[in-house]
Design a protein around this motif. Structure first.
Motif, PDB file in Angstrom:
ATOM      1  N   GLU C 212       0.840  -1.191   0.000  1.00  0.00           N
ATOM      2  CA  GLU C 212       0.000   0.000   0.000  1.00  0.00           C
ATOM      3  C   GLU C 212       0.873   1.239   0.000  1.00  0.00           C
ATOM      4  N   ARG C 213       0.867   1.945  -1.080  1.00  0.00           N
ATOM      5  CA  ARG C 213       1.657   3.168  -1.127  1.00  0.00           C
ATOM      6  C   ARG C 213       0.777   4.295  -1.626  1.00  0.00           C
ATOM      7  N   ALA C 214       1.238   5.493  -1.382  1.00  0.00           N
ATOM      8  CA  ALA C 214       0.624   6.628  -2.054  1.00  0.00           C
ATOM      9  C   ALA C 214       1.431   6.852  -3.324  1.00  0.00           C
ATOM     10  N   ILE C 215       0.733   6.809  -4.461  1.00  0.00           N
ATOM     11  CA  ILE C 215       1.477   6.860  -5.717  1.00  0.00           C
ATOM     12  C   ILE C 215       1.026   8.062  -6.544  1.00  0.00           C
ATOM     13  N   VAL C 216       2.017   8.795  -7.052  1.00  0.00           N
ATOM     14  CA  VAL C 216       1.709   9.859  -8.008  1.00  0.00           C
ATOM     15  C   VAL C 216       2.393   9.479  -9.310  1.00  0.00           C
ATOM     16  N   PHE C 217       1.590   9.314 -10.331  1.00  0.00           N
ATOM     17  CA  PHE C 217       2.090   8.806 -11.597  1.00  0.00           C
ATOM     18  C   PHE C 217       1.817   9.855 -12.669  1.00  0.00           C
ATOM     19  N   ILE C 218       2.882  10.253 -13.378  1.00  0.00           N
ATOM     20  CA  ILE C 218       2.729  11.296 -14.392  1.00  0.00           C
ATOM     21  C   ILE C 218       2.716  10.649 -15.769  1.00  0.00           C
ATOM     22  N   THR C 219       1.817  11.079 -16.621  1.00  0.00           N
ATOM     23  CA  THR C 219       1.845  10.565 -17.987  1.00  0.00           C
ATOM     24  C   THR C 219       1.234  11.594 -18.927  1.00  0.00           C
ATOM     25  N   HIS C 220       1.574  11.464 -20.212  1.00  0.00           N
ATOM     26  CA  HIS C 220       0.882  12.306 -21.187  1.00  0.00           C
ATOM     27  C   HIS C 220      -0.062  11.441 -22.026  1.00  0.00           C
ATOM     28  N   ASP C 221      -0.159  10.172 -21.645  1.00  0.00           N
ATOM     29  CA  ASP C 221      -0.896   9.195 -22.435  1.00  0.00           C
ATOM     30  C   ASP C 221      -2.218   8.920 -21.723  1.00  0.00           C
ATOM     31  N   PHE C 222      -3.322   9.393 -22.296  1.00  0.00           N
ATOM     32  CA  PHE C 222      -4.617   9.297 -21.634  1.00  0.00           C
ATOM     33  C   PHE C 222      -5.015   7.830 -21.428  1.00  0.00           C
ATOM     34  N   ASP C 223      -4.710   6.990 -22.426  1.00  0.00           N
ATOM     35  CA  ASP C 223      -5.070   5.573 -22.305  1.00  0.00           C
ATOM     36  C   ASP C 223      -4.353   4.945 -21.127  1.00  0.00           C
ATOM     37  N   GLU C 224      -3.067   5.328 -20.977  1.00  0.00           N
ATOM     38  CA  GLU C 224      -2.297   4.792 -19.858  1.00  0.00           C
ATOM     39  C   GLU C 224      -2.937   5.231 -18.541  1.00  0.00           C
ATOM     40  N   ALA C 225      -3.340   6.493 -18.499  1.00  0.00           N
ATOM     41  CA  ALA C 225      -3.959   7.014 -17.285  1.00  0.00           C
ATOM     42  C   ALA C 225      -5.223   6.232 -16.957  1.00  0.00           C
ATOM     43  N   LEU C 226      -6.043   6.024 -17.976  1.00  0.00           N
ATOM     44  CA  LEU C 226      -7.300   5.310 -17.752  1.00  0.00           C
ATOM     45  C   LEU C 226      -7.044   3.890 -17.270  1.00  0.00           C
ATOM     46  N   ARG C 227      -5.998   3.313 -17.834  1.00  0.00           N
ATOM     47  CA  ARG C 227      -5.710   1.920 -17.529  1.00  0.00           C
ATOM     48  C   ARG C 227      -5.209   1.737 -16.099  1.00  0.00           C
ATOM     49  N   LEU C 228      -4.453   2.698 -15.610  1.00  0.00           N
ATOM     50  CA  LEU C 228      -3.774   2.485 -14.340  1.00  0.00           C
ATOM     51  C   LEU C 228      -4.421   3.192 -13.158  1.00  0.00           C
ATOM     52  N   ALA C 229      -5.143   4.264 -13.408  1.00  0.00           N
ATOM     53  CA  ALA C 229      -5.417   5.204 -12.315  1.00  0.00           C
ATOM     54  C   ALA C 229      -6.536   4.785 -11.377  1.00  0.00           C
ATOM     55  N   ASP C 230      -6.433   5.197 -10.115  1.00  0.00           N
ATOM     56  CA  ASP C 230      -7.587   5.264  -9.243  1.00  0.00           C
ATOM     57  C   ASP C 230      -8.305   6.582  -9.500  1.00  0.00           C
TER      58      ASP C 230
END
Lengths: 659, 302, 338
Positions: C212-230
């Motif tokens: 369990e971590r607090a994660i901040v993930f940066i991307t410019h790829d919307f699909d990647e964001a949708l795939r990974l994000a809470d």
């Protein structure tokens, strides 16, 4: 389309402007020259009141620092420390009778070590080069002189590297320090070698330690520059990764930044080594023993054969050291497969140790492999002399005629013309050039460089230097640029030419004097020839680089428009290569200035000759004033050419944008 | 072999430090001998080097500027100089002596003179020589492309610091001074002039091998006076030996040899000849001279 | 719910000769970029909780990389406050900041940021070395991390001897070596080619699930964001346009800009059944429920075959939490606006 129209309109607008300031200045220069007879003497030669006794002031300052402040004690203490190091390397390399008294290391051991080093860094080719060099030195009986030279480099280079590294890091860390340092480095790198020697002689004296000190001082600037460059080039993400790993400032510097800047720093080391070699050879003027001293003696005795041999040795050493240190800089770490045994991991070390012991034993049994005695040495001097003499017999009528023609028809009239010009004309021309290329600011900068020269009282000498450099660079351009254009015709040819230029640039400048003294004897023309050859190398190099560095689509566009080869060269390639070419000219002028000063000892009448006199008389004030005069000339040309290059470059870009 | 010698020397040094000052032995530190840019000095230095080596001293040679050397001797960086020419170096030598640390350890019998000089064939072309006014009157026959209408005076290398430029100016001579890069360049020019018997006037000195090869005469300028620019150089100058003050204490026996050194004009000319005419290396020339003149130098050894 | 690990209030970051003055001017209505100033982060407030992953999405120049560097205090903010576990990191001394990073933070970089002169193993061990961990222990730990990312065989290699994907695995292993509670990833997969990127995303999801971590993930790829994000924060010109779950962003874009992003997205792949439910309000729905965590695309066959108008939706524990309108779901499936 509309952009280019605008531009056109603007340039037309400029042209219809009544008169540009620089044109007025040029006209003024012309009027001053034509009306020379009518001018008051104060406008023809710098008047008495204008000449300030800079040299006396500097001498007084030096006297004060040296004796009253007692700095001489400090400098001599430093020099003693350096001498101690020199004694150690001297003992190891050529058996100087000093602590630790275990040398000299047999040449066969050095041979084995250098060959292994070459192999480890660059495979068989480098091994052959390094081994071959050592073998040549030993067998030709040049061991002692070469080792005298190398023993100094062995001390000076690490000290320089360390000093450069520390200074470079400091400049990187403190912006203010860098701002102070930068102009100092600029001046330092455009001061001729001799100017460095005189203060050193004052503070330290003559002999090997003075030579080592001057070598260190001379070779530090490039190290500072490259350290700074390397630290700047460290990718920000690597630094951030270090920070996020919890590294402190010190850790960041020592474990992240410096290791990551390794390549640039090692290129700095390479530069230091090459500068050291160049200086060590020249430092023979202040009592540095070794190859330089030997070469100086042989050249002064006009003994071309031995001089030639020593020249080959110096060149071999230069190329070897250059290639070795460059290979080291470019070397990338390679992993060992897991499970590799210790012996296998350290295979090269073990082989080296075995061979070194074997060589040492051999040397104990056969003295020849320890030291090649005077009588046992081979020499090519006889055959070289014979060949050279035969060659000279053939060409000497030609060179003699050439020399006579050059002196009577070209050099003397040109020199007299330059000397005839009122100094105000020269000032006006310089200001006009500055204004034309970079506006009033550049004009002021140029004047700030050249007016002090007028105020030193060495105006005529400086003009002779200008004349020599101008002539040499012009002639160098006349054959260097066509050479470069020819070489750029084919990629393989271009590559080979660049390699040759690279190699030629590693030669210590002193070397260039050997063939010219051979051909033209000790004369003006010899000086000019040496300067010319030396100055041609960067011109060829940058011509090739400029022409081959053009984006292919530009050329293809030209081809599609149906340009012939000649048209492509004339209208596309040369204009695009022009800024690079200007950089080449800039370097060419710098090289020429350095060479003119070095060539003083084969008889010139310019600043260099005076500088040599100052060196003999240990007149720091005069030496430094002359050194600054040379440096200012160089910096002025640098400023003008770089401005010009920038202008053309932005102009090219704008034109491309418009197209 | 060499190492053994080192060990012995080391032992000697040890013995010295225990034995106290009563046993005055030479220090094992090397004696540093400066080398300049004219042949006889180099050969003489090597002869001295050989003698001192035979005496058991350790010797090193460094090349040094011939003017700056006196300051270096004064500071003990180098330890002696075997040829102090009055005309060329008296000023630097005296200046260093005034500051202390250097003295004259002896003087050669040789008499030195450095002056403008011409080979004999010139005498026919310019009547009235060796008087300087006559020389000045026919200056144009010495003209070369470089110098235009004025005559060329071929000076020595600039670091010999002869006041030729100043003299030309002070005496208003119709000459331009062109400095040769080295002594060898002087002889090369002289030899080239000989082929067509071209008029030439150049810097020369005695003792020198050139007198044997090319007969000639010195130009007679007004006699030398202290600080006079419109005068000649001393016509019977000394040739002294300079030594560091500390030398006598550190290497007493070597110092004794040095102070006994005494060469004559022909001997010095011969040394120069071996190098400049025969083309020997200075080291070889020194050995050749020593083989020829064993009695001379043996007499100066202890 | 637990307190946020990272809390960021009204954070501003400007570059230029007088950043603070410029921020005040912008707050007063002045144009964003003037007088040689650039505003990179504009009045950003957000929170990240333990076990939560926030993806910050934006085109290049939108300020997302600057934001993550503010969060890790690689750069100082111009205005506002960032707290980590209640501690204002802007107020930390150099020493405390280093201590914080050594204990709690890990970061992965777009171009890996590996030390070229160290082997893979030494790179992974570097944060532990900085922490002063004893050699044997840190080597063992670094080996374990390499094992975790599947690079155990390559520990003696140097970074330049590895492919991009492998280098980024090293970067990930290094960032996790100290067991960070906060994990920053700055476009970790952008420099990789698409096939590897997919593989690395799977790998990432696996690692993410491990603790369990607090994660901040940066991307410019919307699909990647949708795939990974809470949760996804969409940034434009330094400001956050919308910060919400993927479903809500797709279904209810807050601004025109966000709507443009979502326009081309296959919603059925993004929207979960749980996001479309209506409250039951006592209405009885019959038949087997669908799981709220399944996307509409996953449920497609059932939606087509099912004939009920309302389909019950159950959460992970099997409790029915609401009902899904079949027509709305089918509209979404065939690409018509609900």
């Amino acid at each position: 389309m509309s952009a280019s129209l605008d531009q056109h309109a603007a340039s037309v607008g400029n042209r219809s402007h009544p008169l540009q300031t620089w044109q007025i200045l040029l006209a003024l220069a012309f009027v001053l020259a034509v009306g020379k007879a009518l001018l008051p003497p104060g406008l023809v030669r710098p008047p008495e009141w204008m000449i300030l006794p800079f040299d006396d002031w500097i001498n007084a300052a030096f006297d004060f620092i040296r004796n009253d402040l007692g700095l001489v004690v400090v400098t001599r203490a430093i020099a003693d420390g350096i001498e101690w190091c020199l004694d150690v390397t001297g003992n190891l390399l050529y058996g100087r009778n000093r602590w630790p008294r275990i040398g000299p290391v047999p040449w066969s051991v050095v041979l084995v070590s250098m060959t292994m080093l070459g192999y480890a860094l660059g495979g068989w080719r480098l091994a052959a080069l390094a081994g071959g060099t050592i073998l040549w030195i030993a067998v030709m009986g040049q061991w002692r002189w070469s080792m005298e030279t190398l023993s100094v480099i062995l001390v000076a280079a690490p000290v320089s590297v360390l000093l450069g590294l520390v200074t470079g890091v400091a400049a990187w860390r403190w912006r203010a320090f860098e701002r102070v340092l930068n102009p100092l480095l600029n001046i330092a790198q455009s001061m001729p070698h001799f100017a460095y020697m005189i203060p050193v002689v004052v503070f330290i004296g003559v002999g090997p330690k003075a030579g080592a000190v001057v070598t260190i001082i001379f070779s530090v600037p490039p190290m500072i520059r490259l350290t700074l460059l390397g630290l700047r080039k460290v990718p920000s993400e690597v630094v951030e990764a270090g920070k996020m790993s919890g590294a402190s400032q010190w850790n960041l510097l020592t474990r992240v930044r410096i290791p990551t800047a390794r390549t640039e720093i090692l290129i700095g080391v390479n530069q230091v080594i090459m500068q050291c070699l160049a200086m060590v050879v020249l430092a023979s003027f202040i009592g540095m023993p070794g190859l330089g001293q030997r070469l100086l003696q042989m050249l002064q005795a006009l003994r071309i054969g031995p001089a030639f041999e020593i020249g080959i040795t110096i060149v071999l050493i230069a190329v070897t050291l250059d290639r070795l240190s460059r290979a080291w800089a470019m070397r990338k770490p390679v992993h060992h497969n897991p499970g590799t045994s210790w012996a296998r991991r350290h295979r090269l070390w073990l082989i080296w140790a075995g061979l070194a012991v074997a060589a040492w034993l051999l040397a104990q049994m056969v003295p020849y492999f320890h030291i090649v005695a005077r009588g046992q040495a081979l020499s090519l001097a006889g055959p070289i002399n014979a060949v050279v003499n035969a060659f000279l017999d053939v060409v000497s009528p030609f060179t003699e005629a050439l020399r006579r023609f050059l002196i009577v028809q070209v050099l003397i009239p040109f020199r007299d013309a330059i000397l005839w010009l009122p100094y105000t004309t020269v000032l006006a021309v310089v200001a006009a050039a500055g204004w034309a290329l970079g506006g009033w600011r550049s004009a002021l900068v140029c004047l700030a460089f050249i007016v002090p020269i007028a105020m030193t009282g060495w105006w005529d000498r400086a003009m002779i230097t200008v004349y020599t450099v101008l002539t040499a660079v012009t002639v160098a351009a006349l054959f260097g640029i066509p050479c470069g254009i020819w070489a750029a015709g084919k990629p393989s040819r271009a590559r080979r030419t660049l390699l040759v230029c690279d190699t030629l640039q590693t030669f210590p400048s002193f070397i260039y004097l050997i063939p010219v003294v051979m051909l033209f004897g000790v004369s003006d023309v010899a000086v000019l020839a040496a300067v010319m050859v030396f100055a041609a190398v960067p011109l060829v190099r940058y011509t090739v680089e400029g022409l081959t560095g053009i984006a292919p689509e530009m050329l293809e566009a030209g081809q599609m428009n149906g340009a012939t080869r000649w048209q492509a060269l004339r209208h596309i390639r040369l204009p695009l290569a022009f800024p690079t070419l200007l950089v080449g000219f800039n370097q060419s002028v710098m090289f020429a200035l350095f060479m003119v000063i070095i060539a003083a000892f084969i008889g010139t009448q310019d600043l260099g000759q005076e500088m040599q006199r100052a060196l003999s008389a240990t007149d720091v004030g005069k030496g430094l004033v002359l050194g600054f005069a040379v440096a200012f000339l160089g910096l002025m040309v640098d400023h003008l050419l770089m401005r010009w290059s920038d202008r053309v470059r932005t102009g090219n870009r704008r034109r491309q944008g418009a197209a | 072999m060499q190492r053994k010698a080192c060990l012995l020397a080391g032992a000697a040094a040890l013995a010295l430090s225990f034995g106290g000052p009563a046993m005055a032995e030479d220090s094992s530190d090397p004696i540093i001998i400066p080398i300049h840019n004219w042949s006889s000095q180099i050969v003489m230095s090597h002869i001295l080097g050989e003698m001192l080596t035979e005496n058991g001293n350790s010797v090193e040679f460094v090349s040094a500027d011939s003017q700056a050397v006196y300051e270096a001797i004064r500071l003990g960086d180098v330890h002696l100089q075997v040829e102090v020419w009055e005309g060329a170096f008296a000023e630097s030598f005296d200046a260093a002596r005034a500051q202390g640390g250097i003295h004259a350890a002896g003087a050669h019998d040789a008499i030195t003179r450095e002056e403008w000089w011409y080979p004999l064939w010139v005498k026919d072309q310019c009547p009235g020589l060796p008087d300087w006014e006559a020389l000045n009157a026919c200056a144009e026959i010495f003209a070369t492309p470089e110098t235009g209408d004025r005559g060329r005076f071929l000076g020595g290398p600039v670091d010999w610091l002869k006041n030729d430029h100043e003299r030309v100016e002070a005496m208003d001579l119709n000459f331009t001074v062109v400095n040769a890069g080295s002594a060898a360049a002087l002889w090369a020019e002289l030899a080239a002039a000989e082929r067509n018997e071209t008029p030439i006037v150049l810097f020369n000195w005695t003792p020198n091998f050139a007198e044997a090869v090319w007969p000639g005469e010195f130009v007679e300028f007004p006699p030398w006076e202290e600080g006079c620019l419109a005068c000649g150089h001393p016509a019977d100058g000394y040739l002294k030996i300079a030594a560091w003050d500390g030398m006598q204490e550190n290497w007493p026996s070597a110092y004794a040899i040095l102070s006994r050194l005494n060469f004559t004009n022909p001997q010095i000319a011969e040394m120069a000849r071996l190098v400049d005419v025969e083309g020997l290396d200075p080291e070889d020339a020194a050995i050749a001279w020593m083989e020829e003149n064993e009695d001379t130098w043996r007499a100066w050894m202890n | 719910m637990a307190d946020p690990v990272i809390r960021c209030r009204n954070v501003w970051k400007a570059f230029g000769p007088d950043p603070a003055g410029h921020v005040r001017a912008v707050e007063g209505g002045a144009p964003l970029n003037a007088d040689g100033h650039v505003v990179a982060v504009r009045d950003v407030s957000l929170e990240v909780r333990r076990g939560e992953m926030l993806v910050v999405m934006g085109l290049s120049g939108s300020g997302k990389s600057t934001l993550v560097r503010c969060l890790s205090r690689l750069i100082d903010v111009t205005g506002g406050q960032i707290t980590i576990e209640g501690q204002d990191i802007g107020a930390l001394s150099e020493r405390d900041l280093i201590a914080l990073r050594r204990r709690k933070m890990g970061m992965v970089f777009q171009s890996f940021g590996l030390l070229p002169n160290r082997t893979v193993l030494e790179n992974v061990a570097f944060p532990l070395e900085m922490r002063g961990q004893e050699r044997g222990a840190r080597i063992a730990r670094a080996r374990a991390m390499l094992e975790l990312v599947g690079l155990a065989e390559r520990e003696d290699y140097y970074p330049r001897e590895l492919s991009g994907g492998q280098q980024q695995r090293v970067g990930i292993a290094r960032s996790l070596a100290i067991e960070p509670e906060i994990w920053f990833l700055d476009e970790p997969f952008s420099a990789l080619d698409p096939l590897i990127r997919k593989e690395m995303q799977d790998e990432f999801l696996r690692l993410k699930a491990l603790s369990e971590r607090a994660i901040v993930f940066i991307t410019h790829d919307f699909d990647e964001a949708l795939r990974l994000a809470d949760r996804i924060a969409i940034m434009k010109d330094g400001a956050i346009e919308q910060c919400d779950t993927a479903d809500r962003i797709v279904l209810d874009p807050a601004t025109e800009y966000v709507a443009r992003f979502t326009a081309g997205v296959d919603r059925a792949r993004v929207v979960h059944a749980g996001a479309l439910i209506q409250p039951l309000n006592g209405v009885a729905v019959e038949g087997p429920p669908v799981a709220s965590g399944d996307t509409i695309r996953v449920l497609a066959r059932r939606l087509i075959e099912d004939e009920r108008g309302l389909i019950p939706v159950a959460d992970a524990s099997g409790r029915v939490v609401g009902a899904l309108q079949r027509k709305a779901a089918l509209d979404l499936l065939v690409g018509e606006a609900p």
